[in-house]
Motif scaffolding. Structure first.
Motif, mmCIF file in Angstrom:
data_model
loop_
_atom_site.group_PDB
_atom_site.id
_atom_site.type_symbol
_atom_site.label_atom_id
_atom_site.label_comp_id
_atom_site.label_asym_id
_atom_site.label_seq_id
_atom_site.Cartn_x
_atom_site.Cartn_y
_atom_site.Cartn_z
ATOM 1 N N LEU A 10 -3.840 -8.051 0.225
ATOM 2 C CA LEU A 10 -3.089 -8.661 -0.873
ATOM 3 C C LEU A 10 -3.269 -7.836 -2.147
ATOM 4 N N ILE A 11 -4.513 -7.496 -2.448
ATOM 5 C CA ILE A 11 -4.797 -6.704 -3.650
ATOM 6 C C ILE A 11 -4.122 -5.339 -3.551
ATOM 7 N N LYS A 12 -4.259 -4.686 -2.409
ATOM 8 C CA LYS A 12 -3.628 -3.370 -2.225
ATOM 9 C C LYS A 12 -2.119 -3.455 -2.413
ATOM 10 N N GLY A 13 -1.526 -4.500 -1.868
ATOM 11 C CA GLY A 13 -0.070 -4.659 -1.967
ATOM 12 C C GLY A 13 0.403 -4.785 -3.400
ATOM 13 N N PHE A 14 -0.325 -5.547 -4.206
ATOM 14 C CA PHE A 14 0.092 -5.720 -5.597
ATOM 15 C C PHE A 14 -0.298 -4.540 -6.468
ATOM 16 N N GLU A 15 -1.434 -3.941 -6.210
ATOM 17 C CA GLU A 15 -1.861 -2.806 -7.026
ATOM 18 C C GLU A 15 -1.076 -1.549 -6.686
ATOM 19 N N GLY A 16 -0.735 -1.366 -5.406
ATOM 20 C CA GLY A 16 -0.078 -0.135 -4.964
ATOM 21 C C GLY A 16 -1.080 1.009 -4.977
ATOM 22 N N LEU A 17 -0.750 2.068 -4.281
ATOM 23 C CA LEU A 17 -1.624 3.244 -4.206
ATOM 24 C C LEU A 17 -1.024 4.368 -5.022
ATOM 25 N N ARG A 18 -1.792 4.843 -5.987
ATOM 26 C CA ARG A 18 -1.377 5.978 -6.807
ATOM 27 C C ARG A 18 -2.515 6.990 -6.779
ATOM 28 N N LEU A 19 -2.241 8.200 -6.300
ATOM 29 C CA LEU A 19 -3.267 9.224 -6.152
ATOM 30 C C LEU A 19 -3.454 10.062 -7.413
ATOM 31 N N SER A 20 -2.597 9.869 -8.396
ATOM 32 C CA SER A 20 -2.731 10.513 -9.707
ATOM 33 C C SER A 20 -2.924 9.428 -10.755
ATOM 34 N N ALA A 21 -3.790 9.679 -11.712
ATOM 35 C CA ALA A 21 -4.054 8.699 -12.763
ATOM 36 C C ALA A 21 -2.754 8.364 -13.497
ATOM 37 N N TYR A 22 -2.618 7.095 -13.863
ATOM 38 C CA TYR A 22 -1.421 6.629 -14.563
ATOM 39 C C TYR A 22 -1.821 5.583 -15.600
ATOM 40 N N ASP A 23 -0.993 5.454 -16.612
ATOM 41 C CA ASP A 23 -1.169 4.428 -17.636
ATOM 42 C C ASP A 23 -0.638 3.124 -17.036
ATOM 43 N N ASP A 24 -1.465 2.093 -17.022
ATOM 44 C CA ASP A 24 -1.079 0.825 -16.388
ATOM 45 C C ASP A 24 -0.039 0.032 -17.169
ATOM 46 N N GLY A 25 0.437 0.569 -18.253
ATOM 47 C CA GLY A 25 1.462 -0.109 -19.043
ATOM 48 C C GLY A 25 0.917 -0.693 -20.342
ATOM 49 N N VAL A 26 -0.410 -0.819 -20.411
ATOM 50 C CA VAL A 26 -1.026 -1.320 -21.645
ATOM 51 C C VAL A 26 -2.117 -0.366 -22.123
ATOM 52 N N GLY A 27 -1.968 0.921 -21.740
ATOM 53 C CA GLY A 27 -2.853 1.951 -22.264
ATOM 54 C C GLY A 27 -4.145 2.176 -21.499
ATOM 55 N N VAL A 28 -4.271 1.608 -20.314
ATOM 56 C CA VAL A 28 -5.488 1.775 -19.519
ATOM 57 C C VAL A 28 -5.189 2.748 -18.376
ATOM 58 N N TRP A 29 -5.943 3.854 -18.318
ATOM 59 C CA TRP A 29 -5.753 4.831 -17.249
ATOM 60 C C TRP A 29 -6.359 4.297 -15.961
ATOM 61 N N THR A 30 -5.574 4.407 -14.902
ATOM 62 C CA THR A 30 -5.855 3.761 -13.627
ATOM 63 C C THR A 30 -5.561 4.747 -12.505
ATOM 64 N N ILE A 31 -6.263 4.583 -11.376
ATOM 65 C CA ILE A 31 -6.047 5.458 -10.218
ATOM 66 C C ILE A 31 -6.278 4.667 -8.936
ATOM 67 N N GLY A 32 -5.772 5.188 -7.837
ATOM 68 C CA GLY A 32 -5.992 4.542 -6.546
ATOM 69 C C GLY A 32 -5.299 3.200 -6.475
ATOM 70 N N PHE A 33 -6.066 2.173 -6.125
ATOM 71 C CA PHE A 33 -5.552 0.800 -6.038
ATOM 72 C C PHE A 33 -5.941 0.002 -7.285
#
Length: 146
Positions: A10-33
């Motif tokens: 469930l968590i993986k499905g909503f988080e999605g997998l991103r292998l490159s760091a990305y801004d989560d939309g509110v300025g927090v850098w995020t990677i993976g799930f």
């Protein structure tokens, strides 16, 4: 308690997998799930990359933190579905938001239906209602009520 395989999916499905760091939309850098801090405590930064295996490791490490938070903060008995829904909620919103939430207050008072309804209130990022969060909270609420 520990998150079930269904809860992890469930968590993986909503988080999605991103292998490159990305801004989560509110300025927090995020990677993976949805990882914002590596297992060594260092925050994710722009330009970083990971493999799928690393993303899985980061997720498993993150889960320990959020499982511990749910196990420590929730005083009412939980079934596996309720626990999984709460870990997904906390994974997305953080321990601080769970701790201060009306959801937790109602749950600890054993008002399970009232607690379930609280999930739907957590549908904003940066002050804006996000369709992905609306769907996630609906799914978490439904799982919590099973």
């Amino acid at each position: 308690m520990k998150t079930s395989n269904d809860g992890v999916e469930l968590i993986k499905g909503f988080e999605g997998l991103r292998l490159s760091a990305y801004d989560d939309g509110v300025g927090v850098w995020t990677i993976g799930f949805g990882t914002i801090k590596y297992p060594n405590g260092v925050r994710v930064k722009r330009g970083e990359k990971c493999t799928k295996v690393q993303a899985e490791q980061y997720l498993r490490n993150d889960l320990i933190t959020f499982e511990n938070a749910v196990n420590q903060l929730v005083k009412a008995p939980l079934n596996q579905n309720q626990f999984d829904a709460l870990v997904s909620f906390t994974y997305n919103l953080g321990e601080t938001n769970l701790r201060s939430s009306t959801l937790l207050k109602k749950l600890n008072a054993k008002d399970y239906k009232g607690a379930a309804a609280e999930f739907l209130k957590w549908n904003k990022a940066g002050g804006k209602v996000m369709s992905g969060l609306v769907k996630r909270r609906e799914t978490e609420m439904e799982l919590f009520l099973k």
